[in-house]
Design a protein around this motif. Structure first.
Motif, short mmCIF file in Angstrom:
data_model
loop_
_atom_site.label_atom_id
_atom_site.label_comp_id
_atom_site.label_asym_id
_atom_site.label_seq_id
_atom_site.Cartn_x
_atom_site.Cartn_y
_atom_site.Cartn_z
N VAL A 1 0.86 -1.19 0.00
CA VAL A 1 0.00 0.00 0.00
C VAL A 1 0.89 1.23 0.00
CG1 VAL A 1 -1.65 1.34 1.38
CG2 VAL A 1 -1.94 -1.13 1.15
N GLU A 2 0.43 2.30 -0.68
CA GLU A 2 1.14 3.57 -0.65
C GLU A 2 0.24 4.67 -0.11
OE1 GLU A 2 3.89 6.41 -3.48
OE2 GLU A 2 2.20 5.37 -4.44
N PHE A 3 0.79 5.45 0.82
CA PHE A 3 0.16 6.68 1.28
C PHE A 3 1.08 7.83 0.88
CE2 PHE A 3 -1.49 3.61 4.51
CZ PHE A 3 -2.83 3.67 4.13
N ALA A 4 0.61 8.65 -0.06
CA ALA A 4 1.38 9.80 -0.53
C ALA A 4 0.66 11.06 -0.08
CB ALA A 4 1.51 9.78 -2.05
N GLY A 5 1.42 11.96 0.53
CA GLY A 5 0.82 13.14 1.12
C GLY A 5 1.07 14.41 0.33
N THR A 6 0.20 15.38 0.53
CA THR A 6 0.33 16.68 -0.11
C THR A 6 1.42 17.50 0.58
OG1 THR A 6 -0.92 18.59 -0.90
CG2 THR A 6 -1.39 17.84 1.34
N ALA A 7 1.59 18.73 0.14
CA ALA A 7 2.61 19.61 0.70
C ALA A 7 2.13 20.30 1.96
CB ALA A 7 2.99 20.66 -0.35
N VAL A 8 3.08 20.65 2.81
CA VAL A 8 2.78 21.50 3.96
C VAL A 8 2.29 22.86 3.48
CG1 VAL A 8 3.81 22.71 5.94
CG2 VAL A 8 4.37 20.31 5.51
N THR A 9 3.00 23.44 2.48
CA THR A 9 2.57 24.73 1.92
C THR A 9 2.73 24.82 0.41
OG1 THR A 9 4.76 25.72 2.26
CG2 THR A 9 3.15 25.99 4.05
N SER A 10 3.65 24.08 -0.18
CA SER A 10 3.99 24.27 -1.60
C SER A 10 2.77 24.11 -2.49
CB SER A 10 5.07 23.28 -2.02
OG SER A 10 6.21 23.40 -1.19
N SER A 11 2.72 24.89 -3.56
CA SER A 11 1.53 24.99 -4.41
C SER A 11 1.15 23.65 -5.01
CB SER A 11 1.78 25.99 -5.54
OG SER A 11 1.99 27.28 -5.02
N SER A 12 -0.15 23.43 -5.17
CA SER A 12 -0.68 22.19 -5.72
C SER A 12 -0.18 21.95 -7.13
CB SER A 12 -2.21 22.23 -5.73
OG SER A 12 -2.74 21.11 -6.42
N SER A 13 0.11 20.69 -7.44
CA SER A 13 0.47 20.32 -8.80
C SER A 13 -0.73 20.42 -9.73
CB SER A 13 1.03 18.89 -8.82
OG SER A 13 0.11 17.98 -8.23
N PHE A 14 -1.93 20.57 -9.17
CA PHE A 14 -3.14 20.77 -9.97
C PHE A 14 -3.30 22.23 -10.37
CE2 PHE A 14 -5.92 16.97 -8.39
CZ PHE A 14 -4.84 16.11 -8.53
N GLY A 15 -2.52 23.12 -9.79
CA GLY A 15 -2.61 24.55 -10.04
C GLY A 15 -2.59 25.32 -8.75
N ALA A 16 -1.81 26.38 -8.72
CA ALA A 16 -1.68 27.18 -7.48
C ALA A 16 -3.04 27.71 -7.04
CB ALA A 16 -0.70 28.33 -7.72
N HIS A 17 -3.35 27.53 -5.77
CA HIS A 17 -4.58 28.05 -5.14
C HIS A 17 -5.85 27.47 -5.78
CE1 HIS A 17 -1.79 30.82 -3.32
NE2 HIS A 17 -1.49 31.35 -4.49
N ILE A 18 -5.76 26.28 -6.36
CA ILE A 18 -6.93 25.68 -6.99
C ILE A 18 -8.00 25.38 -5.96
CG2 ILE A 18 -6.00 23.32 -6.84
CD1 ILE A 18 -7.33 22.83 -9.62
N ALA A 19 -9.25 25.67 -6.30
CA ALA A 19 -10.38 25.45 -5.40
C ALA A 19 -10.71 23.96 -5.32
CB ALA A 19 -11.60 26.24 -5.87
#
Length: 614
Positions: free
Chosen positions: A499-517
């Motif tokens: 199993v893999e658990f991959a986490g998002t960033a503490v603050t760095s912008s989303s790879s989906f787009g900065a500040h994406i809703a």
């Protein structure tokens, strides 16, 4: 004549005593030798520092003719507060204390602080710092370990010492002080030792489930590191693990939230020290077991370069900092070892940081280096399309030595009876087609290496392997099977190997787009989780910044993902976005995945998404 000879012996004896004591106090500060233990030509030679120090002492015991000093202590006494050979003008503990970053063992921990002299001392004058560690938060009774150590401008006034003779699986409290003024102290820090390797699984952590908090990608200018504070104050996390990109080498004004980074793009030892110091000014605690990814050196790092500084004939020409890769890496690694109390592993092995922690019979926490150790070339934005070589059999993300060690570690972990094999590493492991593109800077760029790992797990029937990942700035949860393996059933999980658990960033912008809703991110996640090439992927979420915890007991592993509602100011406003379980022996996510509902993101099978933040 006799009197003169007696005076000479007295001075000689004083010099010898000072020399021995000074060397001991320099050596106790591990920042001087890291990361080049045993190689004084590369590290700080404490004998030379001691010689510089003794030369200063000599100035206090002979006529000052010939010396140009305009200031130095002129009083004498029996204790440090009156010693003529250390700084006694006051110190400032600029960055509090840290310990759990210090790779805890079962009988010792590393303790860290930074002690900057007040004023402008002679650079040959060291600062002396004492430490004490206790078994109670009030620091009552006799300390379990204590001592003194020197620091100086040579290591940016940092200090890391090892507190020893501790009991396994126990919480401790510690404090540093100015040797010359016991009233000048740090805040009281808390730390803990790990369980001894042979502790039965059900007795680890005093018989309570053990919780890891897992982070990655904390870019200063993008927001406040609230994830650290939420984990420290609002969860029961016992150990903090950072999977990389603890700092970033790049510039950013962060003006809207008052988070402008200092200096320039990092290149020199001064640059890296300044940036590490600035990151440590965030109000949330940052005591972590740390791992380096690319940005601790520079973007897209591999074994011989980065995106803008490579060891080639033209390597330096396009680096904004004007630094070649080798110089830049050595500066980054030295500053990292000063500011992050990571243990020395093996200086003879390419500045190796991969290592393993045996935490009772409950788990092995295996920390890999999938970035800096021996990684073959990655996507540098201008080079040959990595997709064309991603399947090459001789291509490695880890290097042959680390691969062999990793396979042996997995096998030995199972043989010794550990229930769980938790693998901390930097980048997304599962095959991930993101709308027609693969991230070849992740494991998708090193497919043969990934297959060799899955082959080893499958062929040796290694159970209960959980891979922790970061770097992607989004959340991903997956069963793990060989990519495109039709024997794997994404509905039931049959055929999954791990199993893999991959986490998002503490603050760095989303790879989906900065500040994406959230709604816009979910639309992208819907496409990705339903892509036939992403059969292993079970959950995707790309809007929120945050972290996740992994709680382990002998029967179950539970991952809880936390989303920060706002990182534009310091706060603890967060919610649990999804919870996943893995049963021991199952090697797959428990169905229904996440209990059939999540508070953010998209599940693969029949998603039931609650209103955001519920």
């Amino acid at each position: 004549m006799i009197a003169k000879n007696m005076r000479f012996v007295s001075l000689l004896t004083l010099g010898c005593v000072v020399a021995v004591q000074a060397t001991k106090l320099f050596d106790r500060n591990l920042a001087y030798s890291s990361p080049f233990v045993g190689y004084p030509q590369f590290s700080h030679d404490t004998r030379k520092l001691q010689a510089r120090h003794v030369a200063y002492v000599k100035r206090q015991t002979v006529d000052n003719t010939g010396f140009d000093d305009e200031h130095y202590p002129t009083f004498y006494g029996a204790d440090f507060s009156n010693a003529p050979f250390i700084w006694s003008g006051g110190i400032n503990f600029t960055h509090s204390v840290a310990s759990m970053q210090g790779d805890p063992f079962d009988t010792s921990v590393l303790l860290w602080t930074r002690a900057v002299p007040i004023g402008t001392p002679d650079q040959s004058v060291p600062v002396c710092v004492s430490f004490k560690i206790f078994d109670n938060p009030n620091l009552n009774g006799k300390p379990l370990d204590s001592g003194e150590a020197f620091t100086s401008y040579d290591v940016d006034w940092t200090l890391k010492v090892e507190a020893t003779n501790l009991k396994a699986d126990t919480k401790y409290w510690y404090q540093f002080a100015d040797c010359t003024n016991a009233k000048t102290v740090t805040t009281i820090g808390a730390t803990r030792t790990l369980s001894s390797p042979n502790t039965p699984a059900n007795l680890v952590n005093g018989g309570k489930p053990l919780t890891l908090a897992v982070f990655s990608c904390s870019r200063f200018q993008d927001g406040y590191f609230n994830a650290y504070g939420v984990a420290a104050h609002n969860t029961s996390a016992d150990v903090f693990v950072h999977l990389g990109d603890y700092i970033y080498e790049s510039l950013g004004n962060g003006a809207a939230i008052g988070r402008k980074v200092l200096g320039r793009e990092l290149a020199t030892i001064f640059d890296y020290r300044q940036r590490l110091g600035q990151y440590r000014t965030d109000v949330s605690p940052t005591s972590l077991i740390n791992h380096r990814d690319d940005h601790e050196v520079a973007d897209q790092a591999w074994k011989a370069g980065t995106a803008d500084s490579n060891d080639t004939m033209v390597g330096c020409a396009f680096s904004p900092s004007g630094a070649c890769f080798t110089d830049r890496k050595l500066a980054a690694v030295r500053a990292y070892h000063e500011w992050i109390p990571i243990r020395q592993v093996d200086v003879d092995d390419k500045l190796r940081i991969w290592r393993n922690f045996q935490i009772g019979k409950l788990l092995d926490l295996t920390m890999l280096d999938t970035r800096n150790y021996d990684r073959d070339i990655t996507d540098l934005y201008y080079n040959t399309d990595i997709n064309s070589i991603a399947d090459f059999q001789n291509r490695s993300l880890m290097g042959a030595e680390q691969e062999s060690w990793f396979y042996n570690t997995l096998s030995q972990s199972q043989s010794r009876g550990a229930v769980w094999r938790i693998v901390g590493q930097q980048i997304v492991f599962t095959q991930l087609d993101e709308q027609g593109e693969f991230d070849v800077d992740a494991w998708d760029g090193y497919r043969a290496n990934r297959n060799r790992i899955l082959d080893h797990i499958q062929n040796n029937r290694i159970s209960n392997t959980v891979i922790l990942s970061g770097d992607s700035h989004a959340n991903w949860v997956s069963d793990l099977a060989h990519p495109n393996d039709t024997s794997y059933d994404p509905v039931t999980g049959k055929g999954s190997l791990a199993v893999e658990f991959a986490g998002t960033a503490v603050t760095s912008s989303s790879s989906f787009g900065a500040h994406i809703a959230p709604l816009a991110a979910d639309a992208i996640s819907q496409i990705i989780v339903t892509d036939p090439l992403n059969s292993d992927l079970q959950w995707s979420e790309g809007s929120y910044r945050g972290f996740f915890t992994l709680t382990l007991d002998p029967h179950t592993a539970t991952a809880t993902y936390y989303a920060m509602r706002n990182i534009s100011n310091p706060n603890l406003d967060a919610f649990a976005s999804a919870v996943f379980t893995v049963k021991a022996g199952a090697n797959k996510l428990t169905r229904p995945v996440a209990g059939g509902s999540v508070a953010a993101g998209i599940l693969k099978a029949s998603p039931s998404v609650l209103p955001t933040g519920v």
